[in-house]
Write a protein that holds these residues in place. Structure first.
Motif, PDB file in Angstrom:
ATOM      1  N   ARG A 345      28.152  10.759 -16.099  1.00 31.27           N
ATOM      2  CA  ARG A 345      28.789   9.494 -15.728  1.00 31.27           C
ATOM      3  C   ARG A 345      30.285   9.703 -15.526  1.00 31.27           C
ATOM      4  O   ARG A 345      30.891  10.595 -16.118  1.00 31.27           O
ATOM      5  CB  ARG A 345      28.513   8.423 -16.775  1.00 31.27           C
ATOM      6  N   GLN A 396      27.180   1.380 -12.109  1.00 30.85           N
ATOM      7  CA  GLN A 396      26.267   0.955 -13.163  1.00 30.85           C
ATOM      8  C   GLN A 396      26.870  -0.146 -14.019  1.00 30.85           C
ATOM      9  O   GLN A 396      26.146  -0.930 -14.623  1.00 30.85           O
ATOM     10  CB  GLN A 396      25.910   2.143 -14.052  1.00 30.85           C
ATOM     11  N   LYS A 397      28.187  -0.189 -14.081  1.00 33.94           N
ATOM     12  CA  LYS A 397      28.834  -1.132 -14.993  1.00 33.94           C
ATOM     13  C   LYS A 397      30.272  -1.363 -14.554  1.00 33.94           C
ATOM     14  O   LYS A 397      30.964  -0.437 -14.166  1.00 33.94           O
ATOM     15  CB  LYS A 397      28.815  -0.562 -16.416  1.00 33.94           C
ATOM     16  N   THR A 398      30.695  -2.626 -14.611  1.00 32.66           N
ATOM     17  CA  THR A 398      32.114  -2.945 -14.502  1.00 32.66           C
ATOM     18  C   THR A 398      32.659  -2.995 -15.919  1.00 32.66           C
ATOM     19  O   THR A 398      32.357  -3.896 -16.690  1.00 32.66           O
ATOM     20  CB  THR A 398      32.335  -4.291 -13.793  1.00 32.66           C
ATOM     21  N   LEU A 399      33.485  -2.012 -16.283  1.00 33.36           N
ATOM     22  CA  LEU A 399      33.980  -1.900 -17.651  1.00 33.36           C
ATOM     23  C   LEU A 399      35.160  -2.815 -17.915  1.00 33.36           C
ATOM     24  O   LEU A 399      35.318  -3.337 -19.022  1.00 33.36           O
ATOM     25  CB  LEU A 399      34.375  -0.453 -17.951  1.00 33.36           C
ATOM     26  N   HIS A 436      25.698   1.307 -25.317  1.00 28.25           N
ATOM     27  CA  HIS A 436      25.054   0.457 -24.311  1.00 28.25           C
ATOM     28  C   HIS A 436      26.052   0.039 -23.240  1.00 28.25           C
ATOM     29  O   HIS A 436      25.749  -0.814 -22.413  1.00 28.25           O
ATOM     30  CB  HIS A 436      24.454  -0.781 -24.982  1.00 28.25           C
ATOM     31  N   TYR A 437      27.255   0.603 -23.291  1.00 27.68           N
ATOM     32  CA  TYR A 437      28.328   0.344 -22.345  1.00 27.68           C
ATOM     33  C   TYR A 437      28.773  -1.109 -22.348  1.00 27.68           C
ATOM     34  O   TYR A 437      29.103  -1.686 -21.325  1.00 27.68           O
ATOM     35  CB  TYR A 437      27.940   0.826 -20.939  1.00 27.68           C
ATOM     36  N   GLN A 438      28.774  -1.689 -23.547  1.00 32.45           N
ATOM     37  CA  GLN A 438      29.385  -2.992 -23.766  1.00 32.45           C
ATOM     38  C   GLN A 438      30.819  -2.759 -24.238  1.00 32.45           C
ATOM     39  O   GLN A 438      31.064  -1.973 -25.151  1.00 32.45           O
ATOM     40  CB  GLN A 438      28.597  -3.797 -24.804  1.00 32.45           C
ATOM     41  N   SER A 439      31.759  -3.458 -23.639  1.00 30.65           N
ATOM     42  CA  SER A 439      33.176  -3.228 -23.917  1.00 30.65           C
ATOM     43  C   SER A 439      33.685  -4.145 -25.013  1.00 30.65           C
ATOM     44  O   SER A 439      33.322  -5.319 -25.080  1.00 30.65           O
ATOM     45  CB  SER A 439      34.004  -3.456 -22.648  1.00 30.65           C
ATOM     46  N   LYS A 673      38.159 -10.051 -19.385  1.00 25.65           N
ATOM     47  CA  LYS A 673      37.861  -9.041 -18.386  1.00 25.65           C
ATOM     48  C   LYS A 673      38.959  -8.950 -17.319  1.00 25.65           C
ATOM     49  O   LYS A 673      39.077  -7.959 -16.636  1.00 25.65           O
ATOM     50  CB  LYS A 673      36.527  -9.355 -17.694  1.00 25.65           C
ATOM     51  N   LYS A 687      29.301 -12.602 -22.993  1.00 21.38           N
ATOM     52  CA  LYS A 687      28.606 -11.517 -23.670  1.00 21.38           C
ATOM     53  C   LYS A 687      27.809 -12.124 -24.816  1.00 21.38           C
ATOM     54  O   LYS A 687      28.220 -12.124 -25.960  1.00 21.38           O
ATOM     55  CB  LYS A 687      29.609 -10.483 -24.200  1.00 21.38           C
TER      56      LYS A 687
END
Length: 712
Positions: A345, A396-399, A436-439, A673, A687
């Protein structure tokens, strides 16, 4: 006292709450816009991410993540001042190497100076050759550095640049940059200073032998300035690094493989590149009709042929990186591989609209796709080959969505990903992301006094990984990656939600794990981000019988606590003994009053003890029209939320996820965000960690809260 400054509770009349000026949130809110005054709740420093009906709580919601992060001290970290503007800097285990317009600096890891070498010199009249002169000696020219590469396995530093439009390269000793081992008049890199070009070391494996080259990819456009002394026309070269290689050091002769743009009317700028195992990854922006295209190029540096370099270039495959919300037309500004991830990644800072004002941090899976046909790229070609359509890779994800992001560095810490982000207004931001790529809420580690832009590249201390090196216009900063020592209790250390900090049992302090040797330690859990160190749930399987399950949310090491115990204020009958991380209390013949039953739980683990209080309610009696407030009230009581109603935690088939989570975990419904400088507003992303049923309520409800924030 200035009403715009925060006041302590001791300075406030009873029943009032502190006022705070929006300017005090400016650094943590990641903005420098106009000031507005908010009226916040009394305990604003411990405010959670709640969604509330009242305006004052909506305002608090907008400021929440800023309050979560302490405002950084402007003088935090160590600095080294330069005599000019930073041009390039590189980091090794032994120290740093920095070039400015006039000098090359060699620094130790603590930023103390080892030596400074002048880049001034003479161009010999007898031949177009540049010779550097000692400090204080007159010189007629200065080497403009465009490549600075530590070759650590060879114990050398490769320095290349331009003098009077002619290229010049040197091989220096890594331990003493004043020692010149080899020089050559050759162009390796761009002719001009401010171009989108990259150079990095790559290793090609051929018949079991490793050959290291310098991959140099240079910006090209119809208006690109050409060197007066060089004949190179390609946009990508593989240069030798050793004299023993075919053609000698710095040779790039490849008569059977030349790397070009297919359309000379297009413009390409390279942003980043690196090698992982046998694959080389190259990232670029291609400006063509109808707009900018962000490109990922794969090259494979592993072959059985004796013809070195050629097959590496001919292995060309590629893809287009979609920029998410912007579709086409976005631009890549900075990037970093996320180490230790399978599949591989990568995170990139993208300009959504082509400017630096509207930027996003996006994560991609960039694993090479062998199904893509080699050397059929629509933008690049090696020799004259036909082209085909491009594969598109979507994020895959907007961080993170944040204005003016300009650089990024990704690190791994156990199951966590850590992102250090530089901005155009002089901030260094830390973003913690779980497996889980949660910020989590971003934290500002440092902010420059004069809002000067962070250099495009960030580097980490390669020995201890406890500091990030940040370059500004004329300064190098060494900034701690965490401020563990500022947290004085286990709860504070845990509440920092920083996986790099642990509570060291023997030392009774918050430290880096590496500083807690021969001792047990406590840190945050790895599965998801909890808002409280403990949670509970209530189950009812028989009439007048309630089971309370209390769980502590921590990671411990190196072994589990041997003395984990819980003591309940209510009599527990036929309850199983405590077993880390849970304690269970079974209440028999219990009738809960309408206001609920207060239960105190005293927990012990190693030397640590703490008291938690909970209110046990009859889950079946928590009723009303479905709403976020009712859902939150349900989770507060340790109940489960299912199908828009509250029930005991063991009932229903869709509330398993909710049963695992406590009130405070559910309460973090909103995460910052993006901060819009024009409207002084947060755009918040929901979230909801409780359940999908509850989430749609929150999504419907919070649109008005977000609009209210945008009106400020």
């Amino acid at each position: 006292m200035d009403r715009g400054s925060p006041r302590t509770e001791s300075e406030l009349p009873i029943g009032t709450a502190p006022w705070f000026h929006f300017h005090s949130l400016r650094r943590s809110c990641l903005s420098h816009s106009r000031s507005v005054r908010f009226y916040a709740a009394r305990h604003w420093l411990t405010a959670q991410c709640h969604v509330e009906l009242k305006l004052e709580k909506m305002l608090l919601l907008c400021a929440l993540c800023a309050l979560w992060s302490t405002v950084p001290h402007r003088t935090a970290g160590k600095a080294f001042s330069l005599d000019g503007h930073t041009q390039h800097f590189a980091v090794t285990r032994d120290g740093l190497y920095v070039s400015t317009e006039q000098n090359l600096y060699q620094l130790r890891s603590d930023l103390s100076l080892v030596r400074r070498v002048s880049l001034r010199g003479l161009v010999l009249s007898s031949e177009p050759k540049f010779v550097r002169v000692p400090d204080g000696t007159a010189g007629n020219d200065t080497l403009m550095v465009n490549v600075l590469l530590p070759f650590t396995s060879n114990n050398t530093l490769v320095l290349c640049g331009v003098v009077n439009d002619c290229g010049h390269c040197e091989v220096l000793s890594l331990q003493d940059v004043s020692t010149v081992i080899y020089t050559e008049t050759i162009l390796l890199g761009p002719v001009t200073r401010h171009t989108e070009s990259v150079a990095f070391l790559v290793t090609e494996v051929t018949n079991g032998r490793n050959n290291t080259y310098i991959l140099a990819a240079t910006e090209q456009s119809p208006k690109s300035r050409k060197s007066a002394c060089a004949i190179q026309e390609e946009i990508l070269y593989l240069f030798n690094t050793e004299d023993s290689q075919d053609g000698g050091i710095f040779s790039f002769s490849l008569p059977s493989a030349t790397f070009h743009l297919r359309d000379n009317s297009e413009q390409v700028g390279f942003v980043d590149g690196f090698q992982v195992d046998s694959f080389i990854y190259l990232f670029s922006n291609v400006k063509s009709s109808p707009g900018n295209v962000v490109r990922l190029t794969w090259l494979e540096a592993k072959h059985t042929s004796h013809v070195l370099k050629v097959y590496t270039l001919k292995s060309l495959r590629g893809a287009t990186l979609s920029t998410g919300s912007s579709g086409s037309g976005g631009k890549l500004l900075a990037s970093s591989m996320i180490p230790g991830t399978v599949p591989l990644r990568w995170a990139g800072v993208f300009s959504v609209d082509g400017t630096s004002a509207n930027t996003e941090l996006l994560m991609f899976d960039i694993s090479p796709d062998r199904s893509v046909e080699q050397n059929k790229d629509p933008h690049f070609k090696v020799d004259d080959t036909s082209k085909t359509s491009l594969k598109t890779v979507r994020p895959q994800k907007t961080l993170l969505k944040q204005s003016h992001m300009s650089s990024v560095l990704a690190l791994k810490h156990g199951a966590w990903s850590l992102f250090f982000i530089g901005t155009a207004d002089g901030q260094l931001i830390k973003l913690v992301v779980d497996k889980h790529y949660q910020s989590a809420c971003p934290k500002v580690l440092y902010r420059a006094n004069d809002d000067q832009e962070v250099f495009p590249k960030l580097h980490v201390d390669e020995v201890e990984h406890k500091h990030v090196y940040v370059a500004f216009t004329n300064q190098i900063m060494r900034i701690p990656v965490s401020k563990c020592s500022t947290y004085k209790t286990l709860r504070d250390c845990w509440s920092a939600q920083d996986p790099q900090c642990v509570w060291c049992i023997s030392r009774q302090r918050c430290t880096f794990q590496s500083e807690c040797q021969n001792s047990s330690w406590v840190s945050i859990p790895e599965d998801f981000q909890e808002e409280n160190i403990f949670s509970f749930k209530a189950e009812s399987k028989a009439s007048a019988q309630i089971t309370i399950i209390v769980q502590i949310h921590v990671t411990v090491g190196p072994t589990k606590p041997h003395n984990f115990a819980c003591q309940f204020s209510q009599p527990c009958e036929r309850s199983p003994p405590p077993s880390y991380p849970q304690c269970i209390c079974v209440l028999h013949n219990i009738q809960l009053p309408a206001q609920g039953l207060d239960v105190a739980v005293k927990m012990r683990m190693w030397k640590e003890e703490w008291l938690e209080k909970l209110n046990l309610r009859n889950c079946s009696e928590i009723t009303g029209p479905p709403s976020p407030a009712l859902c939150r009230e349900c989770i507060t009581a340790g109940c489960g939320w299912s199908s828009d109603s509250c029930s005991w935690a063991n009932e229903g088939s869709t509330n398993k996820k909710a049963n695992k989570l406590d009130l405070l975990n559910y309460s973090r419904l909103m995460k910052a965000k993006k901060f819009n400088n024009d409207t002084d507003s947060y755009t918040c992303e929901i979230k909801n960690r409780a359940s999908a049923d509850c989430e749609h309520l929150v999504n419907q409800y919070t649109s008005n809260a977000i609009n209210t924030c945008a009106m400020l």
